[in-house]
Design a protein around this motif. Structure first.
Motif, PDB file in Angstrom:
ATOM      1  N   GLY A 114       0.800  -1.228   0.000  1.00  0.00           N
ATOM      2  CA  GLY A 114       0.000   0.000   0.000  1.00  0.00           C
ATOM      3  C   GLY A 114       0.830   1.273   0.000  1.00  0.00           C
ATOM      4  O   GLY A 114       0.347   2.327  -0.418  1.00  0.00           O
ATOM      5  N   HIS A 115       2.050   1.186   0.487  1.00  0.00           N
ATOM      6  CA  HIS A 115       2.822   2.421   0.676  1.00  0.00           C
ATOM      7  C   HIS A 115       4.174   2.461  -0.037  1.00  0.00           C
ATOM      8  O   HIS A 115       4.617   3.510  -0.455  1.00  0.00           O
ATOM      9  CB  HIS A 115       3.113   2.637   2.172  1.00  0.00           C
ATOM     10  N   GLU A 133       5.480   2.690  -7.494  1.00  0.00           N
ATOM     11  CA  GLU A 133       4.388   3.436  -8.140  1.00  0.00           C
ATOM     12  C   GLU A 133       3.310   3.890  -7.156  1.00  0.00           C
ATOM     13  O   GLU A 133       2.406   4.644  -7.518  1.00  0.00           O
ATOM     14  CB  GLU A 133       3.778   2.641  -9.309  1.00  0.00           C
ATOM     15  N   LYS A 134       3.387   3.424  -5.896  1.00  0.00           N
ATOM     16  CA  LYS A 134       2.377   3.816  -4.903  1.00  0.00           C
ATOM     17  C   LYS A 134       2.947   4.770  -3.844  1.00  0.00           C
ATOM     18  O   LYS A 134       2.187   5.398  -3.117  1.00  0.00           O
ATOM     19  CB  LYS A 134       1.829   2.579  -4.160  1.00  0.00           C
ATOM     20  N   PHE A 135       4.259   4.821  -3.742  1.00  0.00           N
ATOM     21  CA  PHE A 135       4.901   5.592  -2.682  1.00  0.00           C
ATOM     22  C   PHE A 135       4.498   7.061  -2.731  1.00  0.00           C
ATOM     23  O   PHE A 135       4.453   7.631  -3.821  1.00  0.00           O
ATOM     24  CB  PHE A 135       6.432   5.458  -2.814  1.00  0.00           C
ATOM     25  N   PRO A 136       4.207   7.765  -1.643  1.00  0.00           N
ATOM     26  CA  PRO A 136       4.245   7.234  -0.276  1.00  0.00           C
ATOM     27  C   PRO A 136       2.914   6.654   0.210  1.00  0.00           C
ATOM     28  O   PRO A 136       2.854   6.116   1.294  1.00  0.00           O
ATOM     29  CB  PRO A 136       4.590   8.493   0.544  1.00  0.00           C
ATOM     30  N   MET A 137       1.852   6.753  -0.640  1.00  0.00           N
ATOM     31  CA  MET A 137       0.561   6.258  -0.148  1.00  0.00           C
ATOM     32  C   MET A 137      -0.407   6.007  -1.289  1.00  0.00           C
ATOM     33  O   MET A 137      -0.541   6.841  -2.191  1.00  0.00           O
ATOM     34  CB  MET A 137      -0.019   7.334   0.786  1.00  0.00           C
ATOM     35  N   ASP A 138      -1.084   4.853  -1.241  1.00  0.00           N
ATOM     36  CA  ASP A 138      -2.156   4.572  -2.179  1.00  0.00           C
ATOM     37  C   ASP A 138      -3.465   4.812  -1.419  1.00  0.00           C
ATOM     38  O   ASP A 138      -3.768   4.083  -0.474  1.00  0.00           O
ATOM     39  CB  ASP A 138      -2.050   3.103  -2.635  1.00  0.00           C
ATOM     40  N   THR A 139      -4.218   5.852  -1.810  1.00  0.00           N
ATOM     41  CA  THR A 139      -5.417   6.206  -1.031  1.00  0.00           C
ATOM     42  C   THR A 139      -6.689   5.541  -1.590  1.00  0.00           C
ATOM     43  O   THR A 139      -7.788   5.859  -1.144  1.00  0.00           O
ATOM     44  CB  THR A 139      -5.624   7.741  -1.000  1.00  0.00           C
ATOM     45  N   LEU A 155     -11.120  16.247  -1.780  1.00  0.00           N
ATOM     46  CA  LEU A 155      -9.933  16.572  -0.993  1.00  0.00           C
ATOM     47  C   LEU A 155     -10.060  15.981   0.416  1.00  0.00           C
ATOM     48  O   LEU A 155      -9.090  15.456   0.988  1.00  0.00           O
ATOM     49  CB  LEU A 155      -9.780  18.097  -0.910  1.00  0.00           C
ATOM     50  N   GLU A 156     -11.311  16.018   0.953  1.00  0.00           N
ATOM     51  CA  GLU A 156     -11.557  15.490   2.306  1.00  0.00           C
ATOM     52  C   GLU A 156     -11.245  13.992   2.357  1.00  0.00           C
ATOM     53  O   GLU A 156     -10.617  13.515   3.288  1.00  0.00           O
ATOM     54  CB  GLU A 156     -13.023  15.697   2.732  1.00  0.00           C
ATOM     55  N   ALA A 157     -11.712  13.259   1.325  1.00  0.00           N
ATOM     56  CA  ALA A 157     -11.488  11.809   1.315  1.00  0.00           C
ATOM     57  C   ALA A 157      -9.995  11.516   1.247  1.00  0.00           C
ATOM     58  O   ALA A 157      -9.482  10.620   1.929  1.00  0.00           O
ATOM     59  CB  ALA A 157     -12.215  11.168   0.135  1.00  0.00           C
ATOM     60  N   LYS A 158      -9.270  12.301   0.425  1.00  0.00           N
ATOM     61  CA  LYS A 158      -7.822  12.088   0.303  1.00  0.00           C
ATOM     62  C   LYS A 158      -7.131  12.411   1.618  1.00  0.00           C
ATOM     63  O   LYS A 158      -6.255  11.672   2.074  1.00  0.00           O
ATOM     64  CB  LYS A 158      -7.254  12.969  -0.801  1.00  0.00           C
ATOM     65  N   ALA A 159      -7.535  13.555   2.248  1.00  0.00           N
ATOM     66  CA  ALA A 159      -6.912  13.970   3.513  1.00  0.00           C
ATOM     67  C   ALA A 159      -7.169  12.916   4.581  1.00  0.00           C
ATOM     68  O   ALA A 159      -6.273  12.549   5.352  1.00  0.00           O
ATOM     69  CB  ALA A 159      -7.464  15.317   3.952  1.00  0.00           C
ATOM     70  N   PHE A 160      -8.408  12.373   4.612  1.00  0.00           N
ATOM     71  CA  PHE A 160      -8.747  11.323   5.578  1.00  0.00           C
ATOM     72  C   PHE A 160      -7.808  10.125   5.375  1.00  0.00           C
ATOM     73  O   PHE A 160      -7.260   9.574   6.321  1.00  0.00           O
ATOM     74  CB  PHE A 160     -10.212  10.914   5.376  1.00  0.00           C
ATOM     75  N   GLY A 161      -7.617   9.748   4.112  1.00  0.00           N
ATOM     76  CA  GLY A 161      -6.725   8.624   3.800  1.00  0.00           C
ATOM     77  C   GLY A 161      -5.312   8.878   4.281  1.00  0.00           C
ATOM     78  O   GLY A 161      -4.681   8.008   4.871  1.00  0.00           O
ATOM     79  N   TRP A 162      -4.834  10.082   4.052  1.00  0.00           N
ATOM     80  CA  TRP A 162      -3.465  10.413   4.454  1.00  0.00           C
ATOM     81  C   TRP A 162      -3.302  10.367   5.970  1.00  0.00           C
ATOM     82  O   TRP A 162      -2.319   9.831   6.479  1.00  0.00           O
ATOM     83  CB  TRP A 162      -3.079  11.800   3.941  1.00  0.00           C
ATOM     84  N   VAL A 163      -4.309  10.927   6.686  1.00  0.00           N
ATOM     85  CA  VAL A 163      -4.188  10.985   8.150  1.00  0.00           C
ATOM     86  C   VAL A 163      -4.336   9.586   8.757  1.00  0.00           C
ATOM     87  O   VAL A 163      -3.469   9.127   9.512  1.00  0.00           O
ATOM     88  CB  VAL A 163      -5.245  11.966   8.744  1.00  0.00           C
ATOM     89  N   GLY A 203      -4.390   6.546   7.179  1.00  0.00           N
ATOM     90  CA  GLY A 203      -3.417   5.606   6.618  1.00  0.00           C
ATOM     91  C   GLY A 203      -2.014   5.896   7.130  1.00  0.00           C
ATOM     92  O   GLY A 203      -1.279   4.981   7.521  1.00  0.00           O
ATOM     93  N   GLY A 204      -1.638   7.178   7.139  1.00  0.00           N
ATOM     94  CA  GLY A 204      -0.291   7.554   7.600  1.00  0.00           C
ATOM     95  C   GLY A 204      -0.105   7.250   9.082  1.00  0.00           C
ATOM     96  O   GLY A 204       0.933   6.709   9.492  1.00  0.00           O
TER      97      GLY A 204
END
Ligand code: HEM
Length: 270
Positions: free
Chosen positions: A190-191, A195-201, A240-248, A250-251
């Motif tokens: 996933g990370h 091709e996915k680095f640093p995150m596949d959301t 953007l919210e869905a992506k930000a949620f994934g980053w927070v 997931g990260g």
């Protein structure tokens, strides 16, 4: 850029609860398993002590069992009421391993060894199916042994005493296996793949770009195009919210998971 739907809302919600409950179970279970280690006392203290860590562990277990139960009920509903059982068991949309998975795996390993071109995969890759089934059978082993540890008096009515010793061993070993696998190989997929680095959301947004679908899932793209079904899968770009949620989420999970994995390796080799 165009986007296509890869995961439904239910699948995304279940995955979020599965990952949060798994992380909670891992972080609260490991101090119990490695209670002789100095770091275990520090982590347990964050929960309010070993007993509180045990209570948190049981709460997370309820969430995980509910997620698994919800998924199985939904599959049952699709199979029986929507008469969808053929698609669940066979073909490119099924999670059940198909002959093509063996071919894909062979070609992938040939590519690893520089013996062939890089293969592309259909809707589910062989390693995604492996991850799915690892959790599926793991739920019976870790969930079953966990329930035995949780309700020993009830289970002692019909199970011999040695089963409780076995359950303790199995629970701890399976937990190590699951944590070791999820926090290294699953995270790598996933990370850390280039091709996915640093995150596949994608598991948070549910959307895959046309570029990715066309190149990484070429057989699926071509099939949908030939059958004229591509437009039905088209979806608005991820918010953007869905992506930000994934980053927070997931990260955060990535960091906590990697710290847990490092602490386990440190305890085992020390
Ligand atoms: C989903 C169902 C699960 C249930 C019902 C469950 C239940 C339990 C219970 C009752 C205990 C004993 C806690 C105590 O002594 O206070 C325990 C221990 C433990 N659990 Fe779980 N658990 C589950 C899933 C998991 C998962 C997914 C992991 C790891 C990812 C995990 C890791 C552990 C560990 C490492 C221990 C300590 C074992 C030992 O001391 O030997 N558990 N679990």
């Amino acid at each position: 850029m165009r986007y296509y739907r890869r995961f439904t809302a239910l699948q995304r919600v279940l995955h979020v609860f599965m990952m949060l409950s798994f992380l909670g179970l891992a972080v609260s279970g490991m101090p119990l398993l490695f209670s002789e280690q100095p770091w275990a006392r520090v982590v347990a203290r964050l929960f309010g002590g070993f007993e509180a860590a045990g209570i948190f562990h049981r709460l997370c277990a309820v969430v995980m069992i509910a997620v698994f139960g919800g998924h199985v009920l939904h599959m049952g509903y699709r199979a029986v009421f929507r008469k969808d059982w053929k698609r669940l068991l066979w073909g490119p949309d099924s999670m059940v391993p198909q002959p093509q998975d063996a071919v894909d795996m062979w070609n992938h390993f040939r590519w690893f060894l520089g013996r062939g071109p890089r293969p592309t995969f259909d809707r589910w890759t062989y390693w995604e199916k492996f991850d799915y089934w690892a959790v599926f059978w793991g739920m019976f082993i870790i969930g079953g042994s966990g329930l035995l540890l949780w309700f020993p008096v009830f289970f002692a009515h019909f199970l011999p005493g040695w089963m409780f010793n076995v359950a303790t061993l199995v629970h701890g070993e399976e937990a190590l296996l699951a944590v070791g696998f999820i926090f290294t190989i699953h995270f790598f997929n996933g990370h850390f793949r280039p091709e996915k680095f640093p995150m596949d959301t994608v598991i948070f947004t549910g959307r895959i770009s046309e570029e990715e679908l066309r190149h990484e899932r070429a057989p699926q793209y071509q099939r949908l195009e030939q059958e004229g079904r591509l437009a039905a899968y088209e979806a608005p770009p991820p918010t953007l919210e869905a992506k930000a949620f994934g980053w927070v989420v997931g990260g955060g999970t990535l960091v906590l998971g990697l710290v847990t994995a490092i602490l386990i390796v440190y305890s085992v080799i020390r």
